[in-house]
Design an enzyme around this catalytic site. Structure first.
Site, PDB file in Angstrom:
ATOM      1  N   GLU A  65       0.708  -1.152   0.078  1.00 28.59           N
ATOM      2  CA  GLU A  65       0.134  -0.098  -0.037  1.00 28.59           C
ATOM      3  C   GLU A  65       0.866   1.240  -0.074  1.00 28.59           C
ATOM      4  O   GLU A  65       0.427   2.404   0.197  1.00 28.59           O
ATOM      5  CB  GLU A  65      -1.089  -0.007   1.238  1.00 28.59           C
ATOM      6  CG  GLU A  65      -1.912  -1.206   1.157  1.00 28.59           C
ATOM      7  CD  GLU A  65      -3.040  -0.950   0.127  1.00 28.59           C
ATOM      8  OE1 GLU A  65      -2.911   0.079  -0.423  1.00 28.59           O
ATOM      9  OE2 GLU A  65      -3.862  -1.816   0.034  1.00 28.59           O
ATOM     10  N   HIS A 118      -3.368   2.061   8.308  1.00 31.84           N
ATOM     11  CA  HIS A 118      -4.352   1.214   7.679  1.00 31.84           C
ATOM     12  C   HIS A 118      -4.650   0.007   8.368  1.00 31.84           C
ATOM     13  O   HIS A 118      -3.529  -0.618   8.668  1.00 31.84           O
ATOM     14  CB  HIS A 118      -4.109   1.177   6.161  1.00 31.84           C
ATOM     15  CG  HIS A 118      -4.762  -0.009   5.561  1.00 31.84           C
ATOM     16  ND1 HIS A 118      -6.016  -0.042   5.370  1.00 31.84           N
ATOM     17  CD2 HIS A 118      -4.265  -1.410   5.189  1.00 31.84           C
ATOM     18  CE1 HIS A 118      -6.568  -1.133   4.727  1.00 31.84           C
ATOM     19  NE2 HIS A 118      -5.861  -1.934   4.577  1.00 31.84           N
ATOM     20  N   HIS A 123      -7.626  -3.387   9.396  1.00 34.25           N
ATOM     21  CA  HIS A 123      -8.807  -4.276   9.090  1.00 34.25           C
ATOM     22  C   HIS A 123      -9.849  -4.547  10.164  1.00 34.25           C
ATOM     23  O   HIS A 123      -9.800  -5.567  10.697  1.00 34.25           O
ATOM     24  CB  HIS A 123      -8.300  -5.644   8.674  1.00 34.25           C
ATOM     25  CG  HIS A 123      -7.599  -5.424   7.259  1.00 34.25           C
ATOM     26  ND1 HIS A 123      -6.757  -6.513   6.515  1.00 34.25           N
ATOM     27  CD2 HIS A 123      -7.277  -4.629   6.447  1.00 34.25           C
ATOM     28  CE1 HIS A 123      -6.156  -6.275   5.655  1.00 34.25           C
ATOM     29  NE2 HIS A 123      -6.553  -4.959   5.439  1.00 34.25           N
ATOM     30  N   GLU A 126     -18.467  10.157  22.764  1.00 33.25           N
ATOM     31  CA  GLU A 126     -16.974  10.212  22.327  1.00 33.25           C
ATOM     32  C   GLU A 126     -16.864  10.057  20.833  1.00 33.25           C
ATOM     33  O   GLU A 126     -15.771  10.743  20.429  1.00 33.25           O
ATOM     34  CB  GLU A 126     -16.114   9.026  23.189  1.00 33.25           C
ATOM     35  CG  GLU A 126     -15.977   9.238  24.405  1.00 33.25           C
ATOM     36  CD  GLU A 126     -17.056   8.952  25.386  1.00 33.25           C
ATOM     37  OE1 GLU A 126     -18.038   8.547  24.823  1.00 33.25           O
ATOM     38  OE2 GLU A 126     -16.954   9.059  26.741  1.00 33.25           O
ATOM     39  N   HIS A 182     -12.964  -3.749   2.972  1.00 29.50           N
ATOM     40  CA  HIS A 182     -11.578  -4.132   2.754  1.00 29.50           C
ATOM     41  C   HIS A 182     -11.147  -3.457   4.254  1.00 29.50           C
ATOM     42  O   HIS A 182     -10.388  -4.398   5.072  1.00 29.50           O
ATOM     43  CB  HIS A 182     -10.742  -3.255   1.740  1.00 29.50           C
ATOM     44  CG  HIS A 182      -9.413  -3.308   1.771  1.00 29.50           C
ATOM     45  ND1 HIS A 182      -8.424  -3.151   0.853  1.00 29.50           N
ATOM     46  CD2 HIS A 182      -8.671  -3.695   2.861  1.00 29.50           C
ATOM     47  CE1 HIS A 182      -7.288  -3.215   1.040  1.00 29.50           C
ATOM     48  NE2 HIS A 182      -7.244  -3.520   2.507  1.00 29.50           N
TER      49      HIS A 182
END
Ligand code: 2HA
Ligand code: ZN
Length: 266
Positions: free
Chosen positions: A118, A141, A143, A172, A213
């Site tokens: 990435e 990044h 998952h 929050e 993703h």
């Protein structure tokens, strides 16, 4: 020989990266080699460190990163696992230096570990945000199971709808993710198409969901990037747990959400 490990401020930051990598694994958000991290370390490095010799020939970039010439990043390695980044960040990631014209990069420390698939996305985010005058240092990044789950539901593939739903689960969330979340429709992981679709969302948001993703967060501080994702994940869990228990959660009212704006100076 120049040794970056003697640079305390740099090593503290590497320590924070390792800390967050450990959280990603513990949270169950980093199966196999899932997720990746890049952090701009340029401001923490002395000239001698910035000039370290390359450990391998330069790698070309698909698009020149004009705002990033000379910048140095820590980047997690391709195929590397977060649970191992946590234990040994320099065996599972490396420092890269972008060429002065932004057209390529070299690995300068500590081992010749190739950066994440990435990388194009990460560098385009850094380049775009620097171009906007933002002192963006971090792209994270990962998952998260609950958030990816929500992106399988068509009505949630809308920035306003998903932001309103997640904000309304706990105060929050409105406070910690004040710009809400952007949505990027499915694209092949690691592509420039995904990167370009993401920067369009970063015009208005610091956190973006990638359909089916994962999630991407940008910011000045890696702990704060993690906190934003963690808070969104908490909201997603409250929502999904309620649905699994058979009821639609009521959610905070618009008035309750609006009242947080002056109360927290948002
Ligand atoms: O590093 O998460 O998006 C593996 C990935 C690709
Ligand atoms: Zn991913």
């Amino acid at each position: 020989m120049m040794c970056i490990r003697k640079n305390e401020r740099l090593m503290d930051e590497i320590g924070r990266i390792a800390e967050v990598a450990g959280y990603l694994w513990e949270k169950g958000w980093a199966e196999r080699n899932g997720g990746n991290i890049s952090v701009d370390l340029t401001a923490l490095m002395g000239q001698e460190e910035k000039d370290l010799p390359a450990l391998a020939p330069a790698f070309p970039l698909q698009e020149p990163m004009r705002m990033l010439g000379g910048h140095i990043f820590y980047v997690t390695g391709t195929g590397k696992r977060m649970r191992y980044v946590a234990k040994d960040p320099f065996a599972n990631g490396s420092l890269i230096r972008i060429a002065p014209d932004g057209s390529s990069y070299e690995i300068i420390a500590e081992q010749p570990v190739r950066p994440t698939s990435e990388l194009p996305s990460h560098l385009l985010m850094h380049d775009f945000l620097r171009g906007k005058g933002r002192d963006n240092r971090v792209v994270l990044h990962t998952h998260p199971t609950d958030i990816i789950g929500l992106t399988h539901c068509k009505p949630f593939l809308d920035s306003r709808t998903i932001t309103r739903t997640l904000w309304s689960m706990i105060p929050e969330c409105r406070i910690i993710v004040p710009k809400g979340v952007g949505i990027v429709p499915y694209e092949i992981p690691g592509t420039m198409a995904l990167a370009h679709a993401t920067i369009r969302q970063l015009e208005e948001h610091d956190v973006v969901f990638w359909e089916k993703h994962g999630i991407l967060a940008v910011g000045e501080d890696i702990i704060e990037c993690f906190d934003a994702i963690d808070t969104l994940s908490k909201s997603a869990q409250i929502y999904l747990n309620a649905r699994m228990a058979g009821y639609e959660p009521e959610g905070m009212t618009d008035q309750q959400l609006d009242d947080l704006v002056p109360a927290f100076g948002l």
